[in-house]
Design a protein around this motif. Sequence first.
Motif, PDB file in Angstrom:
ATOM      1  N   GLY A  10      -1.344 -99.022  56.860  1.00 46.77           N
ATOM      2  CA  GLY A  10      -2.363 -98.417  57.703  1.00 46.77           C
ATOM      3  C   GLY A  10      -2.984 -97.234  56.992  1.00 46.77           C
ATOM      4  O   GLY A  10      -3.072 -97.210  55.768  1.00 46.77           O
ATOM      5  N   CYS A  11      -3.390 -96.237  57.750  1.00 45.04           N
ATOM      6  CA  CYS A  11      -3.962 -95.057  57.094  1.00 45.04           C
ATOM      7  C   CYS A  11      -2.817 -94.173  56.619  1.00 45.04           C
ATOM      8  O   CYS A  11      -1.686 -94.285  57.072  1.00 45.04           O
ATOM      9  N   ASP A  12      -3.114 -93.274  55.674  1.00 44.70           N
ATOM     10  CA  ASP A  12      -2.064 -92.462  55.052  1.00 44.70           C
ATOM     11  C   ASP A  12      -1.695 -91.213  55.838  1.00 44.70           C
ATOM     12  O   ASP A  12      -0.696 -90.575  55.564  1.00 44.70           O
ATOM     13  N   LYS A  13      -2.538 -90.857  56.791  1.00 49.81           N
ATOM     14  CA  LYS A  13      -2.332 -89.578  57.476  1.00 49.81           C
ATOM     15  C   LYS A  13      -0.962 -89.533  58.163  1.00 49.81           C
ATOM     16  O   LYS A  13      -0.532 -90.491  58.795  1.00 49.81           O
ATOM     17  N   ARG A  14      -0.275 -88.398  58.015  1.00 53.01           N
ATOM     18  CA  ARG A  14       1.040 -88.192  58.651  1.00 53.01           C
ATOM     19  C   ARG A  14       0.843 -87.277  59.851  1.00 53.01           C
ATOM     20  O   ARG A  14       0.108 -86.299  59.769  1.00 53.01           O
ATOM     21  N   TYR A  15       1.489 -87.583  60.928  1.00 53.85           N
ATOM     22  CA  TYR A  15       1.297 -86.780  62.139  1.00 53.85           C
ATOM     23  C   TYR A  15       2.493 -85.900  62.463  1.00 53.85           C
ATOM     24  O   TYR A  15       2.466 -85.133  63.407  1.00 53.85           O
ATOM     25  N   ASP A  16       3.577 -86.054  61.711  1.00 53.93           N
ATOM     26  CA  ASP A  16       4.692 -85.119  61.880  1.00 53.93           C
ATOM     27  C   ASP A  16       5.407 -85.017  60.543  1.00 53.93           C
ATOM     28  O   ASP A  16       5.037 -85.687  59.574  1.00 53.93           O
ATOM     29  N   ASN A  17       6.428 -84.163  60.439  1.00 50.36           N
ATOM     30  CA  ASN A  17       7.091 -83.997  59.145  1.00 50.36           C
ATOM     31  C   ASN A  17       8.525 -84.511  59.156  1.00 50.36           C
ATOM     32  O   ASN A  17       9.363 -84.048  58.406  1.00 50.36           O
ATOM     33  N   THR A  18       8.811 -85.487  60.046  1.00 54.17           N
ATOM     34  CA  THR A  18      10.177 -86.014  60.101  1.00 54.17           C
ATOM     35  C   THR A  18      10.406 -87.093  59.051  1.00 54.17           C
ATOM     36  O   THR A  18      11.533 -87.508  58.819  1.00 54.17           O
ATOM     37  N   GLY A  19       9.324 -87.609  58.474  1.00 49.75           N
ATOM     38  CA  GLY A  19       9.473 -88.724  57.542  1.00 49.75           C
ATOM     39  C   GLY A  19       9.513 -90.077  58.241  1.00 49.75           C
ATOM     40  O   GLY A  19       9.795 -91.092  57.603  1.00 49.75           O
ATOM     41  N   ALA A  20       9.244 -90.087  59.533  1.00 47.07           N
ATOM     42  CA  ALA A  20       9.263 -91.352  60.289  1.00 47.07           C
ATOM     43  C   ALA A  20       8.401 -92.397  59.590  1.00 47.07           C
ATOM     44  O   ALA A  20       7.262 -92.127  59.219  1.00 47.07           O
ATOM     45  N   ILE A  21       8.981 -93.570  59.381  1.00 44.97           N
ATOM     46  CA  ILE A  21       8.235 -94.651  58.726  1.00 44.97           C
ATOM     47  C   ILE A  21       7.246 -95.276  59.716  1.00 44.97           C
ATOM     48  O   ILE A  21       6.122 -95.590  59.364  1.00 44.97           O
ATOM     49  N   ALA A  22       7.695 -95.458  60.948  1.00 46.51           N
ATOM     50  CA  ALA A  22       6.789 -95.997  61.970  1.00 46.51           C
ATOM     51  C   ALA A  22       6.018 -94.833  62.591  1.00 46.51           C
ATOM     52  O   ALA A  22       6.564 -93.743  62.766  1.00 46.51           O
ATOM     53  N   VAL A  23       4.764 -95.075  62.901  1.00 47.56           N
ATOM     54  CA  VAL A  23       3.953 -94.022  63.530  1.00 47.56           C
ATOM     55  C   VAL A  23       4.498 -93.751  64.928  1.00 47.56           C
ATOM     56  O   VAL A  23       4.676 -94.683  65.709  1.00 47.56           O
ATOM     57  N   PRO A  24       4.798 -92.506  65.262  1.00 45.78           N
ATOM     58  CA  PRO A  24       5.331 -92.226  66.591  1.00 45.78           C
ATOM     59  C   PRO A  24       4.324 -92.523  67.706  1.00 45.78           C
ATOM     60  O   PRO A  24       3.112 -92.478  67.477  1.00 45.78           O
TER      61      PRO A  24
END
Length: 376
Positions: A10-24
Amino acid sequence: MDIQTICVHGCDKRYDNTGAIAVPIFASATFAHPGVGESTGFDYSRAQNPTREHLEHTVAALEGGVGAMAFSSGMAATTAMMELFSPGDHIIATDDLYGGTYRLFDNISQKNGLSFSYADTVEGIEASITPATKAIFLETPTNPMMCVIDIAAVAQMAGERRLLLIVDNTFLTPYFQRPLELGADIVLHSGTKYLGGHNDTVAGFLAVKDEELSERLRFIAKTTGAGLSPFDSFLIIRGIKTLAVRMERAQESAQAIAHWLQGRDEISTVHYIGMPEHPGYAVSCRQASGFGGMISFSAQDEETAVRILERVKVIQYAESLGGVESLMTFPAIQTHADMPVEQRVARGIDMRLLRLSVGLESADDLIADLRQAVQC
Ligand SMILES: *Cc1c(COP(=O)(O)O)cnc(C)c1O
């Protein structure tokens, strides 16, 4: 990047800093402001939500657009898009159209002052243009007759006359066909179908090529409020991860099934765009990289069509398409029931026509199922 990789990441943007592989799933209706006049980029989920944003960026990347908007259904996406037009505007659409789109145009858009013409060839579309024409709406291949129209040829004509070109890309998906690259302005999707891919979520999309149009549609989406929920956005993100492998596999089985159906005496016509004798084969080879998993076919008579529907077991008799489960529909009494009979029959949508969405079961099992269903 290859489309298979975009599907997975998908897109590269991260929405948190937990390292979650699946988008929350950001199950929040609203977002706290860091200071007066400041925003994290998210204020209220009707306008935007991080899970939905990730999905929208992914769909924009898949379609090669500058932006995409996710809606609570394909029809919600179409309805929002119709807000681009004003009373008096005229739109030309392909003759063979998803039944719900036809119902929207005929019952709601028309009441709101828009008028429509229908045509099934590039020449027919050109001949229908009037001074009030604002847009051309194509479905290709069409539902359920699998008619193919040359997107680039229509795009050239639309461009010369400054008409908006809208393409419903539900059947082939960006994996096989990218209308924005062929000159379309807006791509429409029922995300319920192949993008979601699991018959478990209803969703819709608009993807656009131009920044200004993207802004206008985003304003409409935010104002009219049918954005996809974070939970459903998560399911579609998950579905898209396997889009490439699902499309390849559905196509492989569809080829085998179309071929098998063609050899049966009980079946009079098979419409599959991947067969060289299909009238849209040459254009399909030019404008798409595959033929997809949708087949429609005419049984020799109504009795045979009904027998097939009543006897199939692995294949289920249900509306919709594009999921892992194979589904068969009876367009004349289901998706196209609202179309006037004469029009329907003139288009070949009669009581002998069945539509098959080939899923991911074994092709041998699907053929065995059809064999036991079709035999007297
Ligand atoms: C299903 C479908 C739609 C409508 O989408 P929904 O998600 O059911 O609202 C539009 N166009 C095509 C080609 C479809 O198959």
